[in-house]
Design an enzyme around this catalytic site. Structure first.
Site, short mmCIF file in Angstrom:
data_model
loop_
_atom_site.label_atom_id
_atom_site.label_comp_id
_atom_site.label_asym_id
_atom_site.label_seq_id
_atom_site.Cartn_x
_atom_site.Cartn_y
_atom_site.Cartn_z
N SER A 121 0.81 -1.21 0.00
CA SER A 121 0.00 0.00 0.00
C SER A 121 0.84 1.26 0.00
CB SER A 121 -0.91 0.01 1.24
OG SER A 121 -0.15 -0.11 2.42
N HIS A 142 -2.76 -2.95 -5.82
CA HIS A 142 -3.13 -2.61 -4.45
C HIS A 142 -4.63 -2.67 -4.26
CE1 HIS A 142 -3.57 0.67 -1.16
NE2 HIS A 142 -3.56 -0.54 -0.62
N GLU A 154 -5.74 -0.03 -7.01
CA GLU A 154 -4.72 0.83 -7.60
C GLU A 154 -3.72 -0.03 -8.36
OE1 GLU A 154 -4.02 4.69 -4.77
OE2 GLU A 154 -3.23 2.81 -4.01
N ASN A 192 -3.52 6.15 -0.02
CA ASN A 192 -2.85 6.31 1.28
C ASN A 192 -2.05 7.59 1.38
OD1 ASN A 192 -3.89 4.06 2.57
ND2 ASN A 192 -2.34 2.70 1.72
#
Length: 293
Positions: A121, A142, A154, A192
């Protein structure tokens, strides 16, 4: 490369790995699930079975489809059992040293044409790819947590990732009925990069005494219409994972605004990692959970 993925190996049978195995098996792929012990693999498969059963009871899944999907998942006690897969997805803990060790052990065992993906991540895809024997066939995929529920994935290319690898990964993810967003290989990617600094700031707000755990979470749920407060979300993600991502951001971007809050560091050092350890910003040994500050 043949351009066809039929068998998928997953390294890590925890929350993320079992979730990825869940959606991959439902999409019709044969899945081999690996972890460090048979007990962890069995626990992962039990989690998948329970989650699928809940989907059946809620009318989101037919029981026949559940049974067929579970039959497509097989335990892989040793990494050698992944030798014939077309794609391996690494879903181990968010620790670069651990991931590097996995790739060093895994690569010599795989078919030379097999793709390798990481579910990291936050960690550099380029740097992880450089630890393998196939940087051109390495990519970041991800998934969001919980994988069976969250629609977004992602896709992150490393500097050496070939177009064919990217297209195969895209086709695979689309076949899981997920929505793709493409992120550049910068620390923590898109989700993130935005989400974790917000959580870290919420922890600073608690640390500085601006509000209590309950006040902060209520403020963001009712004041910003978030479905879950940032401290509750941190507990759900895992405070160790939150700290790892903030450290990647802080070290990778060299900006003081990403400095992990000392209170986050203290909770992790205490082993208060959130829901998975029974205590974090909330104490989950109580029903309902109660704030710890």
């Amino acid at each position: 490369m043949t351009g066809k993925i039929e068998k998928v190996g997953i390294v890590g049978a925890g929350q993320m790995g079992s979730g990825i195995a869940h959606v991959t098996a439902l999409a019709g792929y044969r899945v081999k699930l690996h972890d460090t012990s048979q007990e962890r693999i069995e626990a992962g498969i039990a989690t998948i079975s329970g989650n699928m059963a809940r989907q059946v009871s809620s009318g989101k899944l037919k029981d026949e489809d559940r049974q067929q999907a579970l039959q497509r998942i097989s335990p892989a006690a040793a990494l050698e059992n992944l030798a014939d897969v077309d794609l391996v997805i690494e879903a181990a803990t968010e620790d670069e040293t651990v991931k590097r060790k996995i790739f060093a052990q895994l690569c010599p065992l795989l078919n030379p044409e097999a793709l390798i993906a990481t579910n990291t991540s936050s960690i550099s895809i380029t740097r992880l790819a450089a630890q393998t024997d196939r940087a051109e066939r390495f990519i970041g995929i991800h998934f969001m947590n919980p994988v069976p529920v969250m629609k977004l994935v992602e896709l992150v290319r490393g500097i050496a990732t070939e177009d064919m690898t990217f297209e195969m990964a895209r086709s695979f993810v689309e076949s899981l009925d997920k929505t793709i967003t493409v992120a550049e290989d910068f620390p923590a990617f898109i989700v993130n990069r935005i989400l974790l600094p917000m959580i870290n700031e919420a922890i600073y707000t608690l640390y500085e005494g601006v509000g209590t755990v309950e006040a902060i979470d209520t403020a963001m749920k009712l004041g910003a219409n978030h479905p879950m407060g940032p401290l509750q979300l941190a507990d759900f993600i895992g405070l160790d994972t939150c700290l790892s991502i903030m450290q990647v951001l802080y070290e990778g971007l060299a900006d003081s605004k990403y400095r992990p809050c000392p209170l986050l560091v203290k909770y992790v050092e205490a082993g208060w990692l959130g829901r998975k350890s029974g205590r974090g910003f909330y104490d989950y040994r109580e029903n309902p959970p109660v704030p710890t500050r």
